[in-house]
Motif scaffolding. Structure first.
Motif, PDB file in Angstrom:
ATOM      1  N   TYR A   1       0.976  -1.316  -0.104  1.00  0.00           N
ATOM      2  CA  TYR A   1      -0.105   0.039  -0.173  1.00  0.00           C
ATOM      3  C   TYR A   1       0.809   1.343   0.118  1.00  0.00           C
ATOM      4  CZ  TYR A   1      -4.185  -2.893   0.912  1.00  0.00           C
ATOM      5  OH  TYR A   1      -5.018  -3.660   0.763  1.00  0.00           O
ATOM      6  N   GLU A   2       0.028   2.358  -0.437  1.00  0.00           N
ATOM      7  CA  GLU A   2       0.801   3.550  -0.410  1.00  0.00           C
ATOM      8  C   GLU A   2       1.262   3.903   0.847  1.00  0.00           C
ATOM      9  OE1 GLU A   2      -1.951   6.222  -1.959  1.00  0.00           O
ATOM     10  OE2 GLU A   2      -1.515   5.849  -3.977  1.00  0.00           O
ATOM     11  N   ASN A   3       2.657   4.625   1.106  1.00  0.00           N
ATOM     12  CA  ASN A   3       3.054   5.097   2.397  1.00  0.00           C
ATOM     13  C   ASN A   3       3.504   4.107   3.288  1.00  0.00           C
ATOM     14  OD1 ASN A   3       2.958   7.843   1.312  1.00  0.00           O
ATOM     15  ND2 ASN A   3       1.090   8.080   2.102  1.00  0.00           N
ATOM     16  N   THR A   4       3.168   2.735   2.850  1.00  0.00           N
ATOM     17  CA  THR A   4       3.704   1.782   4.041  1.00  0.00           C
ATOM     18  C   THR A   4       4.337   0.658   3.304  1.00  0.00           C
ATOM     19  OG1 THR A   4       1.625   0.536   3.623  1.00  0.00           O
ATOM     20  CG2 THR A   4       1.486   2.058   5.300  1.00  0.00           C
ATOM     21  N   GLY A   5       4.355   0.787   2.017  1.00  0.00           N
ATOM     22  CA  GLY A   5       5.200  -0.258   1.202  1.00  0.00           C
ATOM     23  C   GLY A   5       6.584  -0.070   1.015  1.00  0.00           C
ATOM     24  N   VAL A   6       7.013  -0.710   0.053  1.00  0.00           N
ATOM     25  CA  VAL A   6       8.209  -0.590  -0.376  1.00  0.00           C
ATOM     26  C   VAL A   6       8.593   0.256  -1.620  1.00  0.00           C
ATOM     27  CG1 VAL A   6       8.908  -3.099   0.381  1.00  0.00           C
ATOM     28  CG2 VAL A   6       8.155  -2.794  -1.768  1.00  0.00           C
ATOM     29  N   ASP A   7       9.789   0.791  -1.655  1.00  0.00           N
ATOM     30  CA  ASP A   7      10.305   1.727  -2.545  1.00  0.00           C
ATOM     31  C   ASP A   7      10.669   0.867  -3.891  1.00  0.00           C
ATOM     32  OD1 ASP A   7       9.590   3.977  -1.097  1.00  0.00           O
ATOM     33  OD2 ASP A   7      11.301   3.768   0.024  1.00  0.00           O
ATOM     34  N   PHE A   8      11.462  -0.198  -3.828  1.00  0.00           N
ATOM     35  CA  PHE A   8      11.803  -0.921  -4.684  1.00  0.00           C
ATOM     36  C   PHE A   8      11.861  -2.497  -4.357  1.00  0.00           C
ATOM     37  CE2 PHE A   8      15.424   0.427  -2.644  1.00  0.00           C
ATOM     38  CZ  PHE A   8      16.413  -0.621  -2.642  1.00  0.00           C
ATOM     39  N   ILE A   9      11.692  -3.268  -5.542  1.00  0.00           N
ATOM     40  CA  ILE A   9      11.729  -4.693  -5.268  1.00  0.00           C
ATOM     41  C   ILE A   9      12.739  -5.309  -5.984  1.00  0.00           C
ATOM     42  CG2 ILE A   9      10.256  -6.919  -5.753  1.00  0.00           C
ATOM     43  CD1 ILE A   9       7.891  -5.010  -5.874  1.00  0.00           C
ATOM     44  N   VAL A  10      13.685  -6.246  -5.313  1.00  0.00           N
ATOM     45  CA  VAL A  10      14.648  -6.629  -6.115  1.00  0.00           C
ATOM     46  C   VAL A  10      14.458  -8.285  -6.200  1.00  0.00           C
ATOM     47  CG1 VAL A  10      17.173  -7.483  -5.670  1.00  0.00           C
ATOM     48  CG2 VAL A  10      16.277  -5.274  -4.518  1.00  0.00           C
ATOM     49  N   PHE A  11      14.384  -8.419  -7.662  1.00  0.00           N
ATOM     50  CA  PHE A  11      13.993  -9.941  -8.042  1.00  0.00           C
ATOM     51  C   PHE A  11      15.426 -10.522  -8.201  1.00  0.00           C
ATOM     52  CE2 PHE A  11      10.451  -7.210  -9.196  1.00  0.00           C
ATOM     53  CZ  PHE A  11       9.421  -8.027  -8.937  1.00  0.00           C
ATOM     54  N   VAL A  12      15.657 -11.783  -7.508  1.00  0.00           N
ATOM     55  CA  VAL A  12      16.649 -12.582  -7.200  1.00  0.00           C
ATOM     56  C   VAL A  12      16.528 -14.100  -7.514  1.00  0.00           C
ATOM     57  CG1 VAL A  12      18.737 -13.240  -5.783  1.00  0.00           C
ATOM     58  CG2 VAL A  12      17.430 -10.848  -5.609  1.00  0.00           C
ATOM     59  N   PRO A  13      17.144 -14.895  -8.273  1.00  0.00           N
ATOM     60  CA  PRO A  13      17.227 -16.318  -8.338  1.00  0.00           C
ATOM     61  C   PRO A  13      17.234 -17.070  -7.106  1.00  0.00           C
ATOM     62  CG  PRO A  13      18.641 -15.392  -9.964  1.00  0.00           C
ATOM     63  CD  PRO A  13      18.321 -14.357  -8.999  1.00  0.00           C
ATOM     64  N   GLN A  14      16.698 -18.367  -7.101  1.00  0.00           N
ATOM     65  CA  GLN A  14      16.644 -18.875  -5.789  1.00  0.00           C
ATOM     66  C   GLN A  14      17.931 -19.385  -5.377  1.00  0.00           C
ATOM     67  OE1 GLN A  14      13.985 -19.721  -3.704  1.00  0.00           O
ATOM     68  NE2 GLN A  14      15.598 -20.571  -2.509  1.00  0.00           N
ATOM     69  N   SER A  15      18.876 -19.779  -6.349  1.00  0.00           N
ATOM     70  CA  SER A  15      20.230 -20.157  -5.996  1.00  0.00           C
ATOM     71  C   SER A  15      20.875 -19.185  -5.366  1.00  0.00           C
ATOM     72  CB  SER A  15      20.921 -20.700  -7.238  1.00  0.00           C
ATOM     73  OG  SER A  15      21.222 -19.646  -8.309  1.00  0.00           O
ATOM     74  N   ILE A  16      20.933 -18.059  -5.629  1.00  0.00           N
ATOM     75  CA  ILE A  16      21.745 -16.681  -5.165  1.00  0.00           C
ATOM     76  C   ILE A  16      20.984 -16.530  -3.611  1.00  0.00           C
ATOM     77  CG2 ILE A  16      22.058 -14.220  -5.234  1.00  0.00           C
ATOM     78  CD1 ILE A  16      22.216 -14.676  -8.220  1.00  0.00           C
ATOM     79  N   ILE A  17      19.663 -16.588  -3.548  1.00  0.00           N
ATOM     80  CA  ILE A  17      19.128 -16.499  -2.067  1.00  0.00           C
ATOM     81  C   ILE A  17      19.628 -17.688  -1.213  1.00  0.00           C
ATOM     82  CG2 ILE A  17      16.759 -16.480  -0.863  1.00  0.00           C
ATOM     83  CD1 ILE A  17      15.819 -14.947  -2.944  1.00  0.00           C
ATOM     84  N   ASP A  18      19.714 -18.843  -1.795  1.00  0.00           N
ATOM     85  CA  ASP A  18      20.157 -19.806  -0.772  1.00  0.00           C
ATOM     86  C   ASP A  18      21.650 -19.900  -0.606  1.00  0.00           C
ATOM     87  OD1 ASP A  18      17.853 -20.860  -1.115  1.00  0.00           O
ATOM     88  OD2 ASP A  18      18.262 -22.506  -2.545  1.00  0.00           O
ATOM     89  N   SER A  19      22.400 -19.135  -1.359  1.00  0.00           N
ATOM     90  CA  SER A  19      23.936 -19.330  -1.086  1.00  0.00           C
ATOM     91  C   SER A  19      24.458 -17.795  -0.439  1.00  0.00           C
ATOM     92  CB  SER A  19      24.718 -19.726  -2.302  1.00  0.00           C
ATOM     93  OG  SER A  19      24.312 -18.597  -3.375  1.00  0.00           O
ATOM     94  N   ASN A  20      23.890 -16.966  -0.991  1.00  0.00           N
ATOM     95  CA  ASN A  20      24.430 -15.588  -0.757  1.00  0.00           C
ATOM     96  C   ASN A  20      23.406 -14.451  -0.129  1.00  0.00           C
ATOM     97  OD1 ASN A  20      27.068 -16.290  -1.583  1.00  0.00           O
ATOM     98  ND2 ASN A  20      26.662 -15.585  -3.601  1.00  0.00           N
TER      99      ASN A  20
END
Length: 154
Positions: free
Chosen positions: A112-131
């Motif tokens: 929602y406005e004024n409570t949300g995020v300013d940007f979204i980072v889209f990352v592959p699962q393999s990078i999230i698992d390792s780094n």
């Protein structure tokens, strides 16, 4: 530049001409080796600091930093602007507003406005698992103060 120094050549040039024999030159080269190692370490630190200074919280540069550090070959990380939906309220009878609610979609509080995020980072699962910790560190270091982000899987 002033910081590119050939210490082997400098050591030979500082020797008097009558001492420029192969054994003396080899001895001076051995003595200069710690200085060369220190100079190399300084050059590496200098390049790293220049890299940090050249990149900032702009989304295009932040995406480049994340891809350089976490996914240098495939470069799959990308950044999109955050969602900002207006809030929809249900009125009470005392407010004399229409009761038709229309179609509602369930959204998380971050969208929602004024409570949300300013940007979204889209990352592959393999990078999230390792780094994941390095990813969060890089985002905190380079993002602008007050900006909020969310990490999502591709």
């Amino acid at each position: 530049m002033w910081y590119n120094v050939d210490y082997n050549k400098l050591g030979v040039l500082l020797l008097p001409t009558f001492l420029r024999k192969p054994k003396t030159i080899a001895f001076v080269t051995v003595l200069i080796e710690p200085i060369k190692d220190l100079h190399y370490t300084w050059l590496q630190k200098r390049d790293f600091d220049w890299y940090r200074l050249k990149h900032n919280g702009q989304l295009c540069k932040l995406r480049k930093v994340l891809n350089d550090n976490l996914d240098p070959s495939l470069r799959r990380i990308y950044i999109d602007e955050g969602t900002a939906f207006p809030r929809e309220y249900i009125y009470t009878q005392a407010e004399n507003k229409p009761k038709y609610l229309g179609t509602f979609y369930i959204k998380s509080q971050d969208e929602y406005e004024n409570t949300g995020v300013d940007f979204i980072v889209f990352v592959p699962q393999s990078i999230i698992d390792s780094n994941i910790y390095q990813l969060k560190y890089l985002l905190k270091y380079y993002k602008l103060a007050g900006k909020r982000y969310m990490i999502q899987l591709i």
